[in-house]
Design a protein around this motif. Sequence first.
Motif, PDB file in Angstrom:
ATOM      1  N   LYS A 116      10.684  -4.942  35.311  1.00 61.76           N
ATOM      2  CA  LYS A 116       9.549  -4.390  36.054  1.00 61.76           C
ATOM      3  C   LYS A 116       9.915  -4.197  37.516  1.00 61.76           C
ATOM      4  N   ARG A 117      10.725  -5.095  38.044  1.00 65.08           N
ATOM      5  CA  ARG A 117      11.212  -4.972  39.418  1.00 65.08           C
ATOM      6  C   ARG A 117      12.729  -4.857  39.375  1.00 65.08           C
ATOM      7  N   ASP A 118      13.276  -3.956  40.167  1.00 67.95           N
ATOM      8  CA  ASP A 118      14.705  -3.653  40.140  1.00 67.95           C
ATOM      9  C   ASP A 118      15.074  -3.072  38.771  1.00 67.95           C
ATOM     10  N   GLY A 119      16.276  -3.350  38.265  1.00 72.01           N
ATOM     11  CA  GLY A 119      16.696  -2.815  36.984  1.00 72.01           C
ATOM     12  C   GLY A 119      17.750  -1.734  37.114  1.00 72.01           C
ATOM     13  N   LEU A 120      17.793  -0.829  36.120  1.00 72.73           N
ATOM     14  CA  LEU A 120      18.782   0.238  36.077  1.00 72.73           C
ATOM     15  C   LEU A 120      18.155   1.563  36.489  1.00 72.73           C
ATOM     16  N   PHE A 121      18.849   2.284  37.378  1.00 70.72           N
ATOM     17  CA  PHE A 121      18.366   3.582  37.870  1.00 70.72           C
ATOM     18  C   PHE A 121      19.460   4.624  37.670  1.00 70.72           C
ATOM     19  N   LEU A 122      19.063   5.825  37.279  1.00 76.37           N
ATOM     20  CA  LEU A 122      20.003   6.918  37.086  1.00 76.37           C
ATOM     21  C   LEU A 122      19.608   8.064  38.006  1.00 76.37           C
ATOM     22  N   PHE A 123      20.547   8.477  38.874  1.00 77.61           N
ATOM     23  CA  PHE A 123      20.274   9.521  39.855  1.00 77.61           C
ATOM     24  C   PHE A 123      21.278  10.668  39.713  1.00 77.61           C
ATOM     25  N   PRO A 124      21.035  11.609  38.785  1.00 77.55           N
ATOM     26  CA  PRO A 124      21.937  12.759  38.646  1.00 77.55           C
ATOM     27  C   PRO A 124      21.909  13.629  39.900  1.00 77.55           C
ATOM     28  N   ALA A 125      23.012  14.306  40.150  1.00 79.40           N
ATOM     29  CA  ALA A 125      23.076  15.215  41.294  1.00 79.40           C
ATOM     30  C   ALA A 125      22.262  16.468  41.006  1.00 79.40           C
ATOM     31  N   SER A 126      21.730  17.072  42.045  1.00 75.96           N
ATOM     32  CA  SER A 126      21.026  18.342  41.904  1.00 75.96           C
ATOM     33  C   SER A 126      22.030  19.436  41.551  1.00 75.96           C
ATOM     34  N   PRO A 127      21.582  20.571  41.002  1.00 75.74           N
ATOM     35  CA  PRO A 127      22.513  21.652  40.651  1.00 75.74           C
ATOM     36  C   PRO A 127      23.401  22.095  41.816  1.00 75.74           C
ATOM     37  N   SER A 128      22.849  22.148  43.024  1.00 77.14           N
ATOM     38  CA  SER A 128      23.643  22.562  44.181  1.00 77.14           C
ATOM     39  C   SER A 128      24.704  21.533  44.524  1.00 77.14           C
ATOM     40  N   CYS A 135      29.936   9.460  47.598  1.00 77.96           N
ATOM     41  CA  CYS A 135      29.613  10.717  48.281  1.00 77.96           C
ATOM     42  C   CYS A 135      28.262  10.610  48.977  1.00 77.96           C
ATOM     43  N   TYR A 136      28.254  10.786  50.301  1.00 77.26           N
ATOM     44  CA  TYR A 136      27.020  10.595  51.079  1.00 77.26           C
ATOM     45  C   TYR A 136      25.962  11.644  50.764  1.00 77.26           C
ATOM     46  N   SER A 137      26.371  12.886  50.503  1.00 79.17           N
ATOM     47  CA  SER A 137      25.369  13.919  50.234  1.00 79.17           C
ATOM     48  C   SER A 137      24.635  13.644  48.929  1.00 79.17           C
ATOM     49  N   HIS A 138      25.343  13.097  47.951  1.00 82.19           N
ATOM     50  CA  HIS A 138      24.694  12.716  46.688  1.00 82.19           C
ATOM     51  C   HIS A 138      23.712  11.574  46.928  1.00 82.19           C
ATOM     52  N   TYR A 139      24.121  10.595  47.709  1.00 77.14           N
ATOM     53  CA  TYR A 139      23.239   9.472  48.018  1.00 77.14           C
ATOM     54  C   TYR A 139      22.043   9.921  48.855  1.00 77.14           C
ATOM     55  N   ALA A 140      22.276  10.904  49.737  1.00 74.75           N
ATOM     56  CA  ALA A 140      21.204  11.361  50.622  1.00 74.75           C
ATOM     57  C   ALA A 140      20.036  11.936  49.834  1.00 74.75           C
ATOM     58  N   GLU A 141      20.325  12.526  48.688  1.00 76.03           N
ATOM     59  CA  GLU A 141      19.257  13.057  47.852  1.00 76.03           C
ATOM     60  C   GLU A 141      18.337  11.957  47.320  1.00 76.03           C
ATOM     61  N   ASN A 142      18.816  10.725  47.361  1.00 80.33           N
ATOM     62  CA  ASN A 142      18.051   9.592  46.832  1.00 80.33           C
ATOM     63  C   ASN A 142      17.973   8.470  47.867  1.00 80.33           C
ATOM     64  N   LEU A 143      17.842   8.857  49.121  1.00 82.88           N
ATOM     65  CA  LEU A 143      17.866   7.888  50.209  1.00 82.88           C
ATOM     66  C   LEU A 143      16.722   6.880  50.120  1.00 82.88           C
ATOM     67  N   ASP A 144      15.590   7.297  49.572  1.00 82.21           N
ATOM     68  CA  ASP A 144      14.452   6.379  49.435  1.00 82.21           C
ATOM     69  C   ASP A 144      14.811   5.151  48.609  1.00 82.21           C
ATOM     70  N   PHE A 145      15.700   5.327  47.642  1.00 82.28           N
ATOM     71  CA  PHE A 145      16.117   4.188  46.817  1.00 82.28           C
ATOM     72  C   PHE A 145      16.736   3.094  47.682  1.00 82.28           C
ATOM     73  N   PHE A 146      17.592   3.484  48.615  1.00 79.09           N
ATOM     74  CA  PHE A 146      18.260   2.500  49.474  1.00 79.09           C
ATOM     75  C   PHE A 146      17.263   1.884  50.462  1.00 79.09           C
ATOM     76  N   TYR A 147      16.337   2.675  50.949  1.00 80.01           N
ATOM     77  CA  TYR A 147      15.322   2.139  51.853  1.00 80.01           C
ATOM     78  C   TYR A 147      14.438   1.109  51.143  1.00 80.01           C
ATOM     79  N   ARG A 148      14.131   1.341  49.886  1.00 80.80           N
ATOM     80  CA  ARG A 148      13.241   0.436  49.151  1.00 80.80           C
ATOM     81  C   ARG A 148      13.947  -0.820  48.668  1.00 80.80           C
ATOM     82  N   SER A 149      15.276  -0.788  48.636  1.00 78.24           N
ATOM     83  CA  SER A 149      16.025  -1.936  48.115  1.00 78.24           C
ATOM     84  C   SER A 149      15.923  -3.125  49.057  1.00 78.24           C
TER      85      SER A 149
END
Length: 350
Positions: free
Chosen positions: A80-92, A102-116
Amino acid sequence: MKKQLLGVIDAATYHEDLQELLPHRPVAALPFAGRYRLIDFVLSSMVNSGISSVAVFPMSGYRSLMDHLGSGKNWDLNRKRDGLFLFPASPSEADKESGIGCYSHYAENLDFFYRSSQKYTLISNSFTVINTDFTSLLEKHIECGCDLTEVYKNGRALDIYLLETSLLIDLIESRAETGYTCIKDVFEDMSSPYTVCRYEYEGYAKRVETIQGYYKTSMELLDARVWNTLFKRSQPIFTKVKDEPPSRYYAESTVKRSLIANGCQLKGKVENSIISRGVTIDNGSIIRNSVIMQKCQIGENCVLDGVILDKDVTVESGTVLIGNPTNPIVIRKGSYVENAKLPANSLMIL
């Protein structure tokens, strides 16, 4: 201390020298050791290190990886809290060349790191065969006052990194100003303002990046010392559970120095080989020094030596395929090998 670590697995890397085994799967989902996938080793090491939040960043063609990981239940990550997350890259993003972290891939999901909530982030590739507790790495990182730590084995980088989550966020957000595109760039910049450290890992660790490397690492598992080092009771390697019956060994079969998964039907001779789930080997066939993946069907009186069969390959009776350790024959998934002729989409490494 273990609860301070956030896990990130970069599954976006494509290896040209593994292409014959990757047309339908990412390297993270490549079958290994009879019943595992390559990602299982890093992922299990993270879980055994007390990491309860793991993000996987794949690129394209990740359906088989999603099928394997599912909800993360097999790794106790369906939480329910934490767990496994899958963040595929956008088509671009999927069309871009990128390194581990890769920072640009992570940037697409920056909220994940902020919430951690974890103070530190462990970033790893998905293709290193390893079984370790990363707690010692974290302790050394803190003790030495490092900003970033990179893991090495025998002087070679393993593409495993440790840094504070807040620093990772800063690196992602400032990538346009610094010119750093991935975490490796920081280590290669001699004028970097950060304190970078090297951590030499003493246990077993192998990066699987080529056909020859895959074959060699697979064959090393047949050494009991390597197997016992990698597969530990105290630190199990978890994988997707499949309910299949035990393998059946017929009276005419012989098996020597091999790994046999469950669900197999063995009537022939197997030596120094790895046989995955649900494989059938018929009467009179000889399998030596080979890797046979899931649900392959091998007919009567075949000889396979130095061969890698991908999943669902059918080998007609009487077929002879002879490779060697430096030049294994690779047969693609779903191929039909007829009358000792290699199918058009097979590969003999030269």
